[in-house]
Design a protein around this motif. Structure first.
Motif, PDB file in Angstrom:
ATOM      1  N   TYR A 109       0.765  -1.252   0.000  1.00  0.00           N
ATOM      2  CA  TYR A 109       0.000   0.000   0.000  1.00  0.00           C
ATOM      3  C   TYR A 109       0.797   1.304   0.000  1.00  0.00           C
ATOM      4  O   TYR A 109       0.242   2.350  -0.318  1.00  0.00           O
ATOM      5  CB  TYR A 109      -0.951   0.010   1.200  1.00  0.00           C
ATOM      6  N   SER A 110       2.066   1.274   0.394  1.00  0.00           N
ATOM      7  CA  SER A 110       2.737   2.570   0.556  1.00  0.00           C
ATOM      8  C   SER A 110       2.872   3.324  -0.767  1.00  0.00           C
ATOM      9  O   SER A 110       2.345   4.424  -0.930  1.00  0.00           O
ATOM     10  CB  SER A 110       4.104   2.383   1.214  1.00  0.00           C
ATOM     11  N   SER A 134      -0.349   4.336  -2.365  1.00  0.00           N
ATOM     12  CA  SER A 134      -0.990   5.476  -1.702  1.00  0.00           C
ATOM     13  C   SER A 134      -0.325   6.787  -2.111  1.00  0.00           C
ATOM     14  O   SER A 134      -0.991   7.820  -2.240  1.00  0.00           O
ATOM     15  CB  SER A 134      -0.921   5.337  -0.179  1.00  0.00           C
ATOM     16  N   HIS A 165      -1.824   7.596  -5.520  1.00  0.00           N
ATOM     17  CA  HIS A 165      -3.232   8.005  -5.386  1.00  0.00           C
ATOM     18  C   HIS A 165      -3.324   9.452  -4.878  1.00  0.00           C
ATOM     19  O   HIS A 165      -4.148  10.233  -5.350  1.00  0.00           O
ATOM     20  CB  HIS A 165      -3.956   7.055  -4.425  1.00  0.00           C
ATOM     21  N   THR A 166      -2.482   9.786  -3.919  1.00  0.00           N
ATOM     22  CA  THR A 166      -2.490  11.146  -3.371  1.00  0.00           C
ATOM     23  C   THR A 166      -2.220  12.183  -4.458  1.00  0.00           C
ATOM     24  O   THR A 166      -2.927  13.187  -4.572  1.00  0.00           O
ATOM     25  CB  THR A 166      -1.420  11.287  -2.265  1.00  0.00           C
ATOM     26  N   ILE A 182      -2.425   3.787   5.071  1.00  0.00           N
ATOM     27  CA  ILE A 182      -2.980   4.475   3.903  1.00  0.00           C
ATOM     28  C   ILE A 182      -3.262   5.932   4.257  1.00  0.00           C
ATOM     29  O   ILE A 182      -2.940   6.858   3.506  1.00  0.00           O
ATOM     30  CB  ILE A 182      -4.266   3.748   3.429  1.00  0.00           C
ATOM     31  N   ILE A 239      -1.215   9.219   2.646  1.00  0.00           N
ATOM     32  CA  ILE A 239      -1.975  10.233   1.899  1.00  0.00           C
ATOM     33  C   ILE A 239      -1.779  11.601   2.543  1.00  0.00           C
ATOM     34  O   ILE A 239      -1.518  12.601   1.869  1.00  0.00           O
ATOM     35  CB  ILE A 239      -3.480   9.871   1.851  1.00  0.00           C
ATOM     36  N   ASP A 290      -6.974  15.431   2.334  1.00  0.00           N
ATOM     37  CA  ASP A 290      -6.704  13.992   2.556  1.00  0.00           C
ATOM     38  C   ASP A 290      -8.028  13.259   2.784  1.00  0.00           C
ATOM     39  O   ASP A 290      -8.161  12.081   2.458  1.00  0.00           O
ATOM     40  CB  ASP A 290      -5.628  13.754   3.629  1.00  0.00           C
ATOM     41  N   GLY A 300      -8.846  10.273   0.686  1.00  0.00           N
ATOM     42  CA  GLY A 300      -9.111   9.091   1.491  1.00  0.00           C
ATOM     43  C   GLY A 300     -10.451   8.466   1.164  1.00  0.00           C
ATOM     44  O   GLY A 300     -10.562   7.255   0.992  1.00  0.00           O
ATOM     45  N   TRP A 348     -10.428   6.576  -1.841  1.00  0.00           N
ATOM     46  CA  TRP A 348      -9.786   5.263  -1.684  1.00  0.00           C
ATOM     47  C   TRP A 348     -10.772   4.297  -1.023  1.00  0.00           C
ATOM     48  O   TRP A 348     -11.023   3.222  -1.519  1.00  0.00           O
ATOM     49  CB  TRP A 348      -8.514   5.399  -0.837  1.00  0.00           C
TER      50      TRP A 348
END
Ligand SMILES: [Zn+2]
Length: 816
Positions: free
Chosen positions: A384-385, A388, A391-392, A449, A453, A484, A488, A491
């Motif tokens: 996930y790192s 994420s 995605h941010t 997550i 973010i 965020d 978030g 997500w």
């Protein structure tokens, strides 16, 4: 839960400082009597617009900011856990003023035993001598004791070994707490530049023990003899204090809470570390051929177009790496352009993965998203790192501007969450199980997550939109928490992101508060004040008050106006109004300058019916209404007893008034009615006839503003046939009376119930008074079994004395 966690300053700060209650006298009073104008314009509070900052909230036509370029050589001594370094600062005076001295920030000095932060740390646990005759002692945590011991045992803070000009000539300097003033031999004129050379070093703090935004973390259980460390270095070099048009030198003492206000500049940093370390840093690695293997470079190349992150250093390689050390050294060279800070991390424990984010556009078409983490980060980080991170950038760029830097990194270490340009420190970990496997809980997954973010989001705010963190935590944490929350929920909307209006309700009705517009170090309850409240406020501004189209346009305008510049709160308030075209002074005044909360009560509703004025209709209605009223208990009981009235007993004396009640219509009234109709103008007659024919329901609703904060009234009502209707009443309904207003609602059908904000969109703290008629509150009750408490007197010493002393082995067995 996410909503109780506040990253960056709050989480990173172990040295907690509790403030006593600060009385706050609310806002700006005015006029005679009790009337308070909640719509009074903010201009009288905001700084006067000038050539540097316009009335529109834009950088003015003579906007300026300083620049500081850094060239730094740093060496990490792993054994001593110390760095020693030499830096050269090239300082450009772009201001219209002449400078006689330059202020430098020495943030490491906060860890000195005599720093203002240490000296003013308060202690709030006291013994309570009176509980049932048994003393309750004061309490101190082992963490606090360990911190005290570390601070006693280690010499902390900067050692400043040399301060010189560009030619090596020593300069006078004075250290003032966490600041240092360097006196220039010649004043630095507007438009000129100068060089400063500083040699410095310091002992790195144990981050787990001392707390802070950087430090080392020790792993004693690693296979290598003596274990390994992860080093996170931030606030690690003497940094030029910002010199601004609104505050001149921003040299307020660093107390640990109010963060950092920096100038933009270019960096060239060489980092000398043990040869088996992997280094992550702000910027781009310039000598990859010298520090990376061919395989590592090939993997990096592969990762650019990969669908999922590619290992540059695999978990197996990292595990092998952490088994032994080396005496050899490697020097990593990084460069970064137009950044306001530089941070780095180093360890032989690091696993490294990377994935290219193909952003497109011409600012930075490809960004390398990368993560560095030890085996303790495990699968959680692998999954996930880096994803994420990407995605941010996707979400934030939509709301602001293209991500402008070549890298975006997430590093695992002892810091819960902290941000720097192109690099962030994030804390979540996996748990080692007895069978050697590693697992992680749902909350740790959400933490990872969420924190990635949040911290990557900070690269936009405040690393690019460079607000003054020392003064206003909300300007970066609030705006960033708002965004965020957007990223978030895109997500996973089932995770509580702490930005919904209901996330802030408990805090807003609490009594121990200061306004959002309070200097960072003096804020009470930093998390709700500087994170959740502004984030929830912006969420409400977007979803309820402006709508997405107006809000997103104005917010993007703010981000683009102030990218790589230095906005103040006034610039934000003004831009949001100027670009949305909506007067929001009441909103900033209520949410940012006051401690009012939202509590709108619907206290009474009248149902009215239009009189026809025709006595033959209206008077009959009134007779019926009179008859529908309850009769008195006296009369009821007399009737029940069969008691007759005097008139009933003597019917022979009845007269005209006994046969005709007061609603009896005579021709006198009929003539008056006709005369009323005759005197109406044609348009009046038409209007009247239509209203009579339609015979609508007229409801008058009494609203009371119990919380003080003026807000729109989101009204919804349900008809007797089950169908619903709604009305958005703008906040301006409160403009002449902020305490109570009445509103007329006209409907065709009959209304069963009115409700204010039924979907909890405005952070109204008391939902129960939002309904008319009121509702019964459904809840639960639990039965419990009473238990007796144990204290020194009631314990059974006669029995306890028979207990055998356990051996060490028996103790261990029991634990298994
Ligand atoms: Zn933050």
């Amino acid at each position: 839960m996410k909503s109780t966690l506040y990253w960056c300053s709050a989480l990173a700060l172990a040295a907690t400082q509790l403030f006593s209650t600060a009385a706050y006298s609310s806002a700006i009073q005015q006029t005679k009597g009790t009337f308070e104008d909640k719509f009074r314009q903010l201009d009288e509070v905001l700084p006067t617009p000038n050539v540097y900052r316009s009335a529109a909230g834009e950088p003015g036509e003579q906007y300026w900011q300083q620049q500081a370029n850094y060239s730094i050589k740093v060496r990490l001594d792993e054994e001593k856990r110390r760095i020693d370094a030499a830096e050269t600062i090239t300082y450009f005076n772009n201001s219209p003023y002449t400078l006689k001295y330059i202020w430098i920030q020495l943030d490491q000095n906060i860890f000195k035993n005599d720093s203002m932060a240490e000296l003013t740390a308060t202690f709030n646990s006291k013994p309570d001598p009176s509980l049932g005759g048994v003393d309750r002692p004061a309490r101190i945590s082992l963490n606090q004791l360990r911190r005290q011991q570390f601070m006693t045992d280690n010499e902390l803070g900067f050692a400043i070994n040399k301060v010189a000009d560009g030619r090596g000539k020593a300069l006078d300097f004075v250290v003032v707490g966490t600041n240092m003033r360097i006196d220039l031999p010649q004043p630095l004129k507007a438009g000129d530049k100068t060089s400063l050379a500083i040699d410095f070093g310091f002992n790195i703090i144990d981050s787990d023990t001392v707390g802070g935004r950087s430090g080392y973390e020790h792993f004693p259980d690693d296979a290598r003899e003596g274990g390994n460390d992860i080093f996170l270095l931030a606030q690690w070099y003497p940094r030029v204090a910002a010199f601004t048009d609104y505050e001149a030198w921003t040299n307020k003492e660093f107390l640990g809470r109010g963060e950092f206000t920096q100038e933009f500049g270019d960096f060239e940093v060489t980092i000398d570390v043990p040869a088996d370390h992997i280094v992550s840093a702000t910027g781009v690695l310039k000598n990859d051929r010298e520090v990376l293997t061919k395989t590592q470079r090939d993997r990096l190349e592969q990762s650019r177009k990969a669908k999922r992150p590619v290992f540059v250093v695999t978990p197996e390689e990292a595990l092998e790496n952490e088994k032994e050390g080396t005496d050899k050294r490697k020097v990593w060279r990084f460069e970064a352009e137009n950044v306001r800070d530089f941070a780095w991390a180093s360890s032989r424990k690091f696993i490294w993965d990377a994935k290219g984010y193909q952003q497109g556009g011409n600012v930075q078409p490809e960004v390398m998203a990368m993560s560095f983490y030890p085996k303790e980060g495990g699968e959680l980080w692998e999954k996930y790192s880096t994803e994420s991170v990407i995605h941010t950038m996707e979400v934030y760029s939509r709301f602001s501007f293209d991500y402008p830097y070549p890298t975006a990194q997430s590093v695992n270490g002892p810091v819960g969450g902290m941000e720097y340009p192109m690099i962030t420190f994030n804390g979540p970990r996996t748990i080692l199980q007895d069978d050697g496997s590693r697992t992680y809980s749902l909350s740790e997954k959400r933490f990872l997550i969420g924190v990635v973010i949040h911290e990557i989001g900070h690269i936009y705010f405040p690393m690019i939109v460079n607000s003054d963190e020392r003064q206003w935590t909300w300007m970066d944490e609030g705006l960033n928490s708002f965004l965020d929350g957007v990223a978030g929920r895109e997500w996973d909307p089932t995770i509580p992101w702490g930005v919904e209006p209901r996330s802030i309700v408990d805090y807003m009705k609490s009594t121990n508060q200061v306004p959002i517009m309070t200097q960072s170090d003096s804020v009470l309850n930093l998390g709700p004040n500087a994170y959740t409240k502004p984030a929830a406020a912006l969420n409400i501004l977007r979803e309820v008050i402006l709508g997405r189209e107006l809000f997103d346009f104005a917010f993007k305008e703010y981000a683009q106006r102030w990218a790589f510049k230095r906005p103040t709160p006034a610039d934000f308030f003004r831009t949001m109004e100027e670009a949305s075209g909506v007067d929001l002074d009441w909103f900033w005044r209520g949410w940012f300058y006051s401690t009012d909360h939202v509590d709108i009560a619907l206290d009474r509703v009248y149902k009215l019916r239009l009189d026809t004025q025709d006595p033959d209709i209206d008077w009959e209605r009134r007779r019926q209404e009179e008859a529908d009223k309850p009769t008195s208990l006296f009369v009821q009981r007399n009737q029940a007893e069969g008691r007759k009235t005097w008139v009933e007993l003597n019917p022979d004396v009845r007269d005209f008034h006994d046969e005709n009640d007061r609603f009896t219509v005579t021709n006198k009234q009929r003539n008056a009615y006709q005369s009323f109709l005759d005197k109406l103008e044609p348009w009046e007659r038409k209007t009247f006839d239509r209203a009579i024919a339609e015979d609508k329901n007229y409801y008058v609703l009494d609203f009371n503003n119990l919380g003080g904060l003026v807000m729109p009234i989101l009204l919804q009502w349900t008809y007797t046939d089950g169908s619903q209707d709604s009305m958005y009443i703008p906040a301006e309904i409160w403009r002449r009376n902020a305490k109570s207003v009445s509103k007329l609602i006209v409907t065709d059908k009959e209304v069963l119930e009115f409700a204010v904000d039924p979907n909890w969109e405005t952070a109204d703290v008391d939902i129960e008074n939002n309904y008319y008629p009121r509702k019964i509150i459904p809840s639960r009750i639990e039965a419990f079994k009473a238990t007796r408490g144990q204290d020194h007197i009631s314990r059974d010493i006669m029995q306890d004395a028979k207990t055998k002393l356990k051996t060490k082995e028996a103790n261990e067995e029991e634990q298994d």
